[in-house]
Write a protein that holds these residues in place. Structure first.
Motif, PDB file in Angstrom:
ATOM      1  N   SER A 130       0.794  -1.141  -0.072  1.00  0.00           N
ATOM      2  CA  SER A 130       0.114   0.104   0.028  1.00  0.00           C
ATOM      3  C   SER A 130       0.786   1.241  -0.012  1.00  0.00           C
ATOM      4  CB  SER A 130      -0.838  -0.103   1.295  1.00  0.00           C
ATOM      5  OG  SER A 130      -1.719   1.173   1.325  1.00  0.00           O
ATOM      6  N   ALA A 131       0.758   1.920  -1.289  1.00  0.00           N
ATOM      7  CA  ALA A 131       1.643   3.155  -1.060  1.00  0.00           C
ATOM      8  C   ALA A 131       0.884   4.272  -0.431  1.00  0.00           C
ATOM      9  CB  ALA A 131       1.469   3.784  -2.605  1.00  0.00           C
ATOM     10  N   LEU A 132      -0.398   4.195   0.021  1.00  0.00           N
ATOM     11  CA  LEU A 132      -1.001   4.869   0.701  1.00  0.00           C
ATOM     12  C   LEU A 132      -0.487   5.019   2.178  1.00  0.00           C
ATOM     13  CD1 LEU A 132      -3.118   7.225   1.572  1.00  0.00           C
ATOM     14  CD2 LEU A 132      -4.877   5.159   1.535  1.00  0.00           C
ATOM     15  N   LEU A 168       2.382   6.871   7.059  1.00  0.00           N
ATOM     16  CA  LEU A 168       3.342   6.789   7.910  1.00  0.00           C
ATOM     17  C   LEU A 168       4.529   7.392   7.978  1.00  0.00           C
ATOM     18  CD1 LEU A 168       4.384   5.005  10.508  1.00  0.00           C
ATOM     19  CD2 LEU A 168       5.051   3.314   9.065  1.00  0.00           C
ATOM     20  N   ALA A 169       5.142   7.913   6.877  1.00  0.00           N
ATOM     21  CA  ALA A 169       6.052   8.618   6.712  1.00  0.00           C
ATOM     22  C   ALA A 169       5.759  10.167   7.010  1.00  0.00           C
ATOM     23  CB  ALA A 169       6.444   8.650   5.069  1.00  0.00           C
ATOM     24  N   MET A 170       4.630  10.523   6.806  1.00  0.00           N
ATOM     25  CA  MET A 170       4.071  11.840   7.189  1.00  0.00           C
ATOM     26  C   MET A 170       3.725  11.787   8.571  1.00  0.00           C
ATOM     27  SD  MET A 170       1.173  12.834   4.130  1.00  0.00           S
ATOM     28  CE  MET A 170       0.716  14.371   5.099  1.00  0.00           C
ATOM     29  N   ALA A 171       3.132  10.725   9.218  1.00  0.00           N
ATOM     30  CA  ALA A 171       3.044  10.838  10.495  1.00  0.00           C
ATOM     31  C   ALA A 171       4.536  10.882  11.306  1.00  0.00           C
ATOM     32  CB  ALA A 171       2.339   9.473  10.926  1.00  0.00           C
ATOM     33  N   CYS A 172       5.601  10.165  10.719  1.00  0.00           N
ATOM     34  CA  CYS A 172       6.773  10.380  11.545  1.00  0.00           C
ATOM     35  C   CYS A 172       7.435  11.726  11.531  1.00  0.00           C
ATOM     36  CB  CYS A 172       7.745   9.236  10.741  1.00  0.00           C
ATOM     37  SG  CYS A 172       7.363   7.446  11.081  1.00  0.00           S
ATOM     38  N   GLY A 173       7.033  12.340  10.291  1.00  0.00           N
ATOM     39  CA  GLY A 173       7.463  13.729  10.388  1.00  0.00           C
ATOM     40  C   GLY A 173       6.360  14.763  11.309  1.00  0.00           C
ATOM     41  N   ARG A 174       5.371  14.451  11.586  1.00  0.00           N
ATOM     42  CA  ARG A 174       4.407  15.122  11.987  1.00  0.00           C
ATOM     43  C   ARG A 174       4.468  15.046  13.573  1.00  0.00           C
ATOM     44  NH1 ARG A 174       1.202  17.335  14.859  1.00  0.00           N
ATOM     45  NH2 ARG A 174      -0.789  18.437  14.520  1.00  0.00           N
ATOM     46  N   ALA A 175       4.492  14.010  14.126  1.00  0.00           N
ATOM     47  CA  ALA A 175       4.521  13.536  15.423  1.00  0.00           C
ATOM     48  C   ALA A 175       5.527  14.328  16.371  1.00  0.00           C
ATOM     49  CB  ALA A 175       4.747  11.994  15.440  1.00  0.00           C
ATOM     50  N   GLU A 176       5.197  14.687  17.337  1.00  0.00           N
ATOM     51  CA  GLU A 176       6.095  15.350  18.419  1.00  0.00           C
ATOM     52  C   GLU A 176       7.118  14.238  18.927  1.00  0.00           C
ATOM     53  OE1 GLU A 176       3.026  18.489  18.064  1.00  0.00           O
ATOM     54  OE2 GLU A 176       2.847  16.366  18.144  1.00  0.00           O
ATOM     55  N   VAL A 177       6.360  13.168  19.253  1.00  0.00           N
ATOM     56  CA  VAL A 177       7.535  12.125  19.739  1.00  0.00           C
ATOM     57  C   VAL A 177       7.097  10.731  18.847  1.00  0.00           C
ATOM     58  CG1 VAL A 177       8.046  10.576  21.829  1.00  0.00           C
ATOM     59  CG2 VAL A 177       7.646  13.063  21.968  1.00  0.00           C
ATOM     60  N   VAL A 178       7.991  10.144  18.469  1.00  0.00           N
ATOM     61  CA  VAL A 178       8.176   8.704  17.757  1.00  0.00           C
ATOM     62  C   VAL A 178       8.731   7.663  18.680  1.00  0.00           C
ATOM     63  CG1 VAL A 178       8.458   7.238  15.839  1.00  0.00           C
ATOM     64  CG2 VAL A 178       8.012   9.794  15.665  1.00  0.00           C
ATOM     65  N   THR A 179       7.818   6.607  19.021  1.00  0.00           N
ATOM     66  CA  THR A 179       8.723   5.489  19.687  1.00  0.00           C
ATOM     67  C   THR A 179       8.434   4.233  18.998  1.00  0.00           C
ATOM     68  OG1 THR A 179       6.622   4.788  21.101  1.00  0.00           O
ATOM     69  CG2 THR A 179       7.514   6.647  21.884  1.00  0.00           C
ATOM     70  N   GLY A 180       9.322   3.312  19.190  1.00  0.00           N
ATOM     71  CA  GLY A 180       9.473   1.976  18.856  1.00  0.00           C
ATOM     72  C   GLY A 180       9.698   0.986  20.030  1.00  0.00           C
ATOM     73  N   CYS A 181       9.084  -0.287  19.848  1.00  0.00           N
ATOM     74  CA  CYS A 181       9.086  -1.287  21.130  1.00  0.00           C
ATOM     75  C   CYS A 181      10.558  -1.883  21.237  1.00  0.00           C
ATOM     76  CB  CYS A 181       8.297  -2.101  21.078  1.00  0.00           C
ATOM     77  SG  CYS A 181       8.343  -3.323  19.665  1.00  0.00           S
ATOM     78  N   SER A 182      11.477  -1.561  20.282  1.00  0.00           N
ATOM     79  CA  SER A 182      12.765  -2.203  20.329  1.00  0.00           C
ATOM     80  C   SER A 182      13.624  -1.421  19.255  1.00  0.00           C
ATOM     81  CB  SER A 182      12.904  -3.469  19.667  1.00  0.00           C
ATOM     82  OG  SER A 182      12.348  -3.816  18.238  1.00  0.00           O
ATOM     83  N   THR A 183      14.926  -1.792  19.284  1.00  0.00           N
ATOM     84  CA  THR A 183      15.872  -0.833  18.511  1.00  0.00           C
ATOM     85  C   THR A 183      15.783  -1.229  17.165  1.00  0.00           C
ATOM     86  OG1 THR A 183      17.475  -0.806  20.232  1.00  0.00           O
ATOM     87  CG2 THR A 183      18.518  -0.305  18.102  1.00  0.00           C
TER      88      THR A 183
END
Length: 328
Positions: free
Chosen positions: A92-94, A99-114
């Motif tokens: 899905s290109a959408l 997700l790329a836009m959200a990573c740029g827009r979010a104040e904080v991004v977290t992941g559950c692992s490295t």
């Protein structure tokens, strides 16, 4: 609207377009009700920030709402970008763009692992990604592990799909002692293939497929097992690692992904590349044969798992919320 653990939870529709004409037509039909549901939820709740856990269609809608309402956005990924059975982010290109836009827009991004954090950075352009591990409920489970070696149990749990590497465990099981059984807890489309593989290898009678179990039953089965194995080809975090530790059972886990963040090899578990089935078998057999080493490793696991309670996860997110709100 329903209650989950005493908390009111509202479930919202998240239809997305696809290339099929029927899908586009369906989206047009659903759009008015979807828009109304999101607007009513927004008006009733008036959130100070939006937090997306595990980005999917929910994330695309939350991103749109954050842009329209100018509310803060927090994004938490749990490996959906590479663990999804249908590879949605490849198809899905959408979803990739969202997700790329959200990573740029979010104040904080977290992941559950490295591994998850690095994937967000390398493929979706995320900047700084905080690692916030998952947690486990630390209910005491009485071990009923047998005192003799008349029969030993090697247990693995998870979705029965190729990524989880249960076929690698079955191949490794050829080198297990004859009295050792393998129990696989979970369900999925890969079970028939695993049964066929075990039959071809001549060890079908020693492989038990137990199907899906609830969390409490999984913990009880782990407490009865002699070794828990996480043989995944890729693993975003590895909640089974925490469950094994909490059950007081020695652990062998994959080097491929999240478990490498959690496990100290040779101390509270063993780390092995599961594609090396000889090494995987050797690690399991060592724990089956050396009860003192297994006991020490299980004891250290019980100590380590105390760092991964849900209370600590909540504290981490509350600190994030505080930092976001103070920065507005």
């Amino acid at each position: 609207m329903q209650e989950v653990d005493g908390i009111r939870v509202r479930y919202l529709p998240t239809p997305l377009p696809a290339r099929k004409l029927s899908s586009l037509s369906s989206l047009v039909v659903q759009a008015p009700a979807t828009g109304t549901a999101w607007f009513e939820a927004w008006r009733a709740f008036r959130p100070d920030l939006l937090h997306v856990q595990c980005f999917g269609p929910n994330g695309t809608y939350a991103l749109g709402l954050a842009l329209l309402s100018r509310r803060s956005l927090v994004l938490s990924s749990h490996g959906e970008t590479f663990m999804d059975d249908h590879d949605i982010f490849e198809r899905s290109a959408l979803q990739r763009r969202a997700l790329a836009m959200a990573c740029g827009r979010a104040e904080v991004v977290t992941g559950c692992s490295t591994m998850v954090a690095q994937d967000l950075q390398q493929r979706f352009g995320a900047g700084e990604v905080q690692v916030v591990p998952n947690g486990v409920v630390l209910d005491p489970v009485a071990s009923s592990r047998p005192a003799t070696q008349e029969e030993q149990v090697v247990l693995a749990a998870g979705r029965v799909v190729e990524k989880k590497g249960f076929d690698l465990l079955i191949r490794a099981a050829q080198a297990f002692p004859p009295h050792a059984r393998v129990q696989i807890v979970g369900e999925g489309p890969g079970q028939k293939g695993l049964e066929k593989l075990a039959t071809e290898l001549g060890i079908r009678s020693r492989i038990d497929f137990l199907g899906r179990k609830d969390a409490g039953e999984v913990q009880r089965l782990m407490a009865k097992a002699d070794v828990v194995v996480v043989p995944s080809r890729v693993e975003a975090f590895g909640i089974v690692v925490l469950e094994a530790w909490a059950s007081g059972t020695p652990l062998v886990a994959t080097t491929r992904g999240g478990p490498a963040d959690l496990v100290t090899d040779g101390v509270d578990g063993r780390l092995v590349d599961p594609e090396d089935t000889t090494a995987l078998a050797r690690a399991v057999v060592q724990l089956l044969s050396d009860r003192e080493k297994s006991r020490r490793m299980a004891t250290r696991g019980l100590e380590t798992v105390r760092r991964f309670t849900w209370d600590r996860v909540v504290d981490a997110y509350m600190q994030i919320y505080g930092s976001v709100q103070s920065g507005r």
